[in-house]
Motif scaffolding. Structure first.
Motif, PDB file in Angstrom:
ATOM      1  N   GLY A  55       1.855  33.961  65.844  1.00 56.91           N
ATOM      2  CA  GLY A  55       3.230  34.166  65.418  1.00 56.91           C
ATOM      3  C   GLY A  55       4.235  33.500  66.333  1.00 56.91           C
ATOM      4  N   ALA A  56       5.375  33.119  65.757  1.00 55.13           N
ATOM      5  CA  ALA A  56       6.511  32.534  66.483  1.00 55.13           C
ATOM      6  C   ALA A  56       6.177  31.204  67.143  1.00 55.13           C
ATOM      7  CB  ALA A  56       7.054  33.520  67.529  1.00 55.13           C
ATOM      8  N   GLN A  57       5.192  30.493  66.621  1.00 59.70           N
ATOM      9  CA  GLN A  57       4.855  29.177  67.161  1.00 59.70           C
ATOM     10  C   GLN A  57       5.650  28.063  66.481  1.00 59.70           C
ATOM     11  OE1 GLN A  57       3.260  28.911  69.726  1.00 59.70           O
ATOM     12  NE2 GLN A  57       1.323  29.990  69.832  1.00 59.70           N
ATOM     13  N   GLY A  58       6.364  28.382  65.406  1.00 58.37           N
ATOM     14  CA  GLY A  58       7.129  27.357  64.704  1.00 58.37           C
ATOM     15  C   GLY A  58       6.356  26.680  63.590  1.00 58.37           C
ATOM     16  N   LYS A  59       5.319  27.348  63.072  1.00 59.35           N
ATOM     17  CA  LYS A  59       4.510  26.742  62.005  1.00 59.35           C
ATOM     18  C   LYS A  59       5.348  26.451  60.765  1.00 59.35           C
ATOM     19  CE  LYS A  59       1.727  30.208  61.736  1.00 59.35           C
ATOM     20  NZ  LYS A  59       2.434  31.024  62.763  1.00 59.35           N
ATOM     21  N   THR A  60       6.090  27.472  60.309  1.00 61.85           N
ATOM     22  CA  THR A  60       6.861  27.320  59.079  1.00 61.85           C
ATOM     23  C   THR A  60       7.899  26.218  59.217  1.00 61.85           C
ATOM     24  OG1 THR A  60       6.544  29.638  58.442  1.00 61.85           O
ATOM     25  CG2 THR A  60       8.438  28.487  57.498  1.00 61.85           C
ATOM     26  N   GLU A  61       8.642  26.211  60.329  1.00 58.68           N
ATOM     27  CA  GLU A  61       9.688  25.199  60.496  1.00 58.68           C
ATOM     28  C   GLU A  61       9.098  23.811  60.635  1.00 58.68           C
ATOM     29  OE1 GLU A  61      12.729  25.948  59.914  1.00 58.68           O
ATOM     30  OE2 GLU A  61      12.097  28.034  59.690  1.00 58.68           O
ATOM     31  N   THR A  62       7.950  23.697  61.294  1.00 51.02           N
ATOM     32  CA  THR A  62       7.300  22.392  61.426  1.00 51.02           C
ATOM     33  C   THR A  62       6.886  21.861  60.068  1.00 51.02           C
ATOM     34  OG1 THR A  62       6.496  22.902  63.664  1.00 51.02           O
ATOM     35  CG2 THR A  62       5.335  21.186  62.441  1.00 51.02           C
ATOM     36  N   VAL A  63       6.274  22.711  59.254  1.00 48.78           N
ATOM     37  CA  VAL A  63       5.826  22.298  57.931  1.00 48.78           C
ATOM     38  C   VAL A  63       7.020  21.972  57.035  1.00 48.78           C
ATOM     39  CG1 VAL A  63       4.720  23.132  55.819  1.00 48.78           C
ATOM     40  CG2 VAL A  63       3.636  23.521  58.030  1.00 48.78           C
ATOM     41  N   CYS A  64       8.035  22.837  57.054  1.00 51.29           N
ATOM     42  CA  CYS A  64       9.198  22.606  56.187  1.00 51.29           C
ATOM     43  C   CYS A  64       9.935  21.325  56.569  1.00 51.29           C
ATOM     44  CB  CYS A  64      10.140  23.808  56.249  1.00 51.29           C
ATOM     45  SG  CYS A  64       9.526  25.265  55.371  1.00 51.29           S
ATOM     46  N   GLU A  65      10.079  21.067  57.851  1.00 53.15           N
ATOM     47  CA  GLU A  65      10.769  19.842  58.278  1.00 53.15           C
ATOM     48  C   GLU A  65       9.998  18.603  57.840  1.00 53.15           C
ATOM     49  OE1 GLU A  65      13.504  17.254  59.822  1.00 53.15           O
ATOM     50  OE2 GLU A  65      13.699  19.422  59.499  1.00 53.15           O
ATOM     51  N   ALA A  66       8.678  18.628  58.006  1.00 52.50           N
ATOM     52  CA  ALA A  66       7.868  17.482  57.579  1.00 52.50           C
ATOM     53  C   ALA A  66       7.985  17.254  56.076  1.00 52.50           C
ATOM     54  CB  ALA A  66       6.406  17.697  57.982  1.00 52.50           C
ATOM     55  N   LEU A  67       7.964  18.331  55.301  1.00 49.36           N
ATOM     56  CA  LEU A  67       8.032  18.188  53.845  1.00 49.36           C
ATOM     57  C   LEU A  67       9.438  17.854  53.357  1.00 49.36           C
ATOM     58  CD1 LEU A  67       5.599  21.000  52.686  1.00 49.36           C
ATOM     59  CD2 LEU A  67       5.194  18.555  52.904  1.00 49.36           C
ATOM     60  N   ALA A  68      10.462  18.267  54.114  1.00 48.38           N
ATOM     61  CA  ALA A  68      11.822  17.853  53.765  1.00 48.38           C
ATOM     62  C   ALA A  68      11.968  16.341  53.912  1.00 48.38           C
ATOM     63  CB  ALA A  68      12.837  18.575  54.647  1.00 48.38           C
ATOM     64  N   ILE A  69      11.373  15.791  54.948  1.00 51.18           N
ATOM     65  CA  ILE A  69      11.401  14.333  55.136  1.00 51.18           C
ATOM     66  C   ILE A  69      10.633  13.641  54.016  1.00 51.18           C
ATOM     67  CG2 ILE A  69      10.658  12.461  56.649  1.00 51.18           C
ATOM     68  CD1 ILE A  69      11.135  14.355  59.017  1.00 51.18           C
ATOM     69  N   PHE A  70       9.470  14.209  53.658  1.00 49.26           N
ATOM     70  CA  PHE A  70       8.702  13.639  52.534  1.00 49.26           C
ATOM     71  C   PHE A  70       9.526  13.667  51.255  1.00 49.26           C
ATOM     72  CE2 PHE A  70       6.322  14.864  48.736  1.00 49.26           C
ATOM     73  CZ  PHE A  70       5.609  13.688  48.506  1.00 49.26           C
ATOM     74  N   GLU A  71      10.180  14.804  50.982  1.00 55.05           N
ATOM     75  CA  GLU A  71      10.948  14.940  49.748  1.00 55.05           C
ATOM     76  C   GLU A  71      12.087  13.924  49.688  1.00 55.05           C
ATOM     77  OE1 GLU A  71      13.860  18.332  47.997  1.00 55.05           O
ATOM     78  OE2 GLU A  71      11.723  18.803  47.952  1.00 55.05           O
ATOM     79  N   GLU A  72      12.780  13.742  50.798  1.00 51.46           N
ATOM     80  CA  GLU A  72      13.875  12.762  50.819  1.00 51.46           C
ATOM     81  C   GLU A  72      13.364  11.368  50.496  1.00 51.46           C
ATOM     82  OE1 GLU A  72      16.497  15.137  54.229  1.00 51.46           O
ATOM     83  OE2 GLU A  72      15.253  13.418  54.768  1.00 51.46           O
ATOM     84  N   THR A  73      12.217  11.006  51.074  1.00 52.68           N
ATOM     85  CA  THR A  73      11.639   9.683  50.808  1.00 52.68           C
ATOM     86  C   THR A  73      11.204   9.555  49.358  1.00 52.68           C
ATOM     87  OG1 THR A  73      10.853   9.562  53.090  1.00 52.68           O
ATOM     88  CG2 THR A  73       9.860   8.049  51.513  1.00 52.68           C
ATOM     89  N   TRP A  74      10.545  10.588  48.850  1.00 53.06           N
ATOM     90  CA  TRP A  74      10.033  10.556  47.475  1.00 53.06           C
ATOM     91  C   TRP A  74      11.174  10.466  46.458  1.00 53.06           C
ATOM     92  CZ3 TRP A  74       5.260   9.850  45.646  1.00 53.06           C
ATOM     93  CH2 TRP A  74       5.011  10.147  44.303  1.00 53.06           C
ATOM     94  N   LEU A  75      12.218  11.244  46.677  1.00 53.96           N
ATOM     95  CA  LEU A  75      13.358  11.210  45.750  1.00 53.96           C
ATOM     96  C   LEU A  75      14.053   9.856  45.768  1.00 53.96           C
ATOM     97  CD1 LEU A  75      14.932  14.742  46.335  1.00 53.96           C
ATOM     98  CD2 LEU A  75      13.747  13.944  44.287  1.00 53.96           C
ATOM     99  N   SER A  76      14.207   9.284  46.946  1.00 54.14           N
ATOM    100  CA  SER A  76      14.885   7.980  47.030  1.00 54.14           C
ATOM    101  C   SER A  76      14.064   6.890  46.345  1.00 54.14           C
ATOM    102  CB  SER A  76      15.147   7.612  48.487  1.00 54.14           C
ATOM    103  OG  SER A  76      13.932   7.413  49.194  1.00 54.14           O
ATOM    104  N   LEU A  77      12.742   7.009  46.417  1.00 54.14           N
ATOM    105  CA  LEU A  77      11.885   6.029  45.753  1.00 54.14           C
ATOM    106  C   LEU A  77      12.016   6.097  44.236  1.00 54.14           C
ATOM    107  CD1 LEU A  77       8.601   6.294  47.878  1.00 54.14           C
ATOM    108  CD2 LEU A  77      10.173   4.351  47.783  1.00 54.14           C
TER     109      LEU A  77
END
Length: 416
Positions: A107-129
């Motif tokens: 717990g409290a290692q930042g798993k959720t935020e790490t995953v969400c940040e990575a996928l937010a970057i993926f989503e931005e790239t995918w939408l722009s494409l």
């Protein structure tokens, strides 16, 4: 015309719920929008009037309560693995199943935020494409595209409630649906919204001694037949029972699952032709403080936090000077979530008492408790192991002993 009220820029907006498409989209768009308080010296602060000082202090408190997630060597490795697995699935032209990934850690290692940040970057790239449109949308229909869907596992999960959580993300109506209808609607929603990554957080809230939870696990595995990459996040995954039917490939390090067997209770369209399921398991570990390299990484992390502090004294070296790094590690166990809470509480205390500096004496005055992280479920093992600490109250300055003071001639006359 009534003038529109405009509050201070640091006031938070409506609460963000990432478990809905609207909330997830708003979080992606605004996650870096917060502007921290300006850096001021004590002299510059003293020139402000009373109201300006109060507003600046509130802005500083907002800054310390909104510390950005500092990347660590461990989180960067996890983010890279998540991004690679999702991109491999999203850009594949094959019709087969997509490999999933499990992110494990305490717990409290930042798993959720790490995953969400990575996928937010993926989503931005995918939408722009795709020009921010759904390339597979039917003509004349609403063009709603959701490359990423984020849901949290219910505390007491059933196949029905799990499907409902997924459909809640898309805003789909499921009133009166049976399980078969819910599963079919989930599959349709994932395809029609062009979802490439489905995140199921807090997966270890499943207790696999319950039959309903085993059904949920089978449901999750069945989802792997959809054109979507499953990203599973949880605490203690290897010992939770989620991997009870798998074996670890000694060469690739991946967990390999045997085909799902039709248990005879209900038809399984994929049972006959299903191949082995693969999940990559990655761990997000806390900091260590044993080797020179590990100590250097801890120092880099603390130095990054120093840049975000808004105390009136010079913060350079406030967390990295002397034996402070070792002290902070002993107080937090290298867990980034506990460190963040310790720094946040310390900064508030330093502002309130006017010291404007983080010291061991100040940090010793309080402890970080599980109550500081109320969103973590204790029964599921999500709360971190916080090193024990006995708070030491702030020492009051001792008054001077005046017993032997000479009161002078006037006092002697009065006494006579």
């Amino acid at each position: 015309m009534i003038p529109q009220y405009v509050g201070p820029s640091f006031l938070p907006g409506p609460p963000v719920d990432r478990t809905t498409w609207e909330g997830w989209s708003r979080w992606c768009a605004t996650r870096t929008a917060f502007v921290p308080a300006p850096v001021l010296t004590a002299q510059e602060f003293s020139l402000k009037d009373k109201r300006q000082k109060r507003l600046h202090n509130l802005h500083r408190l907002a800054t310390h309560s909104s510390l950005p997630i500092e990347a660590t060597p461990m989180s960067e490795r996890v983010a890279h693995a998540v991004m690679a697995r999702v991109e491999d699935g999203a850009f594949s032209h094959k019709a087969g199943t997509r490999g999933g990934i499990m992110v494990n850690g305490d717990g409290a290692q930042g798993k959720t935020e790490t995953v969400c940040e990575a996928l937010a970057i993926f989503e931005e790239t995918w939408l722009s494409l795709h020009n921010y449109m759904n390339p597979d949308a039917m003509p004349g229909t609403r063009d709603l595209v959701a490359p990423v869907a984020y849901v949290r596992c219910p505390v007491k999960a059933t196949p029905i409630s799990t499907c409902q959580r997924i459909l809640d993300f898309y805003g789909e109506d499921y009133k009166g649906m049976r399980l078969e209808d819910l599963v079919r609607t989930v599959k349709t929603a994932i395809v029609e919204h062009a979802t490439k990554a489905l995140v199921i957080d807090d997966i270890t809230r499943l207790k696999l001694h319950r039959e309903a939870d085993q059904d949920v696990l089978d449901l999750i595995r069945e989802m792997m037949s959809m054109p979507v990459t499953l990203v599973i996040v949880g605490v203690g995954i290897p010992t939770s029972g989620l991997l009870r039917e798998g074996r670890r490939d000694p060469k690739s390090g991946e967990w390999i699952y045997q085909p799902i067997k039709d248990r005879g209770r209900s038809p399984n369209d994929h049972a006959a032709s299903q191949h082995e399921r693969r999940f990559q398991l990655v761990d997000l570990d806390p900091f260590r403080y044993d080797t020179t390299k590990e100590m250097a990484a801890w120092m880099v992390h603390l130095r990054g936090l120093e840049r975000h502090l808004r105390l009136l004294n010079d913060t350079d070296g406030m967390l990295t000077g002397g034996d402070m790094p070792e002290y902070l590690f002993n107080r937090t166990g290298g867990v980034v979530g506990v460190l963040e809470k310790l720094i946040q509480h310390g900064c508030r205390r330093a502002i309130e008492d006017g010291s404007e500096r983080l010291t061991k004496d100040l940090l010793n005055q309080f402890t970080v408790t599980p109550g500081d992280m109320p969103d973590l479920d204790a029964e599921s093992g999500e709360q971190p192991n916080i090193p024990p600490h006995k708070a030491t109250p702030k020492r009051k300055p001792r008054g001077r002993n005046t017993v032997f003071d000479d009161g002078g001639p006037a006092a002697a006359d009065e006494a006579g």
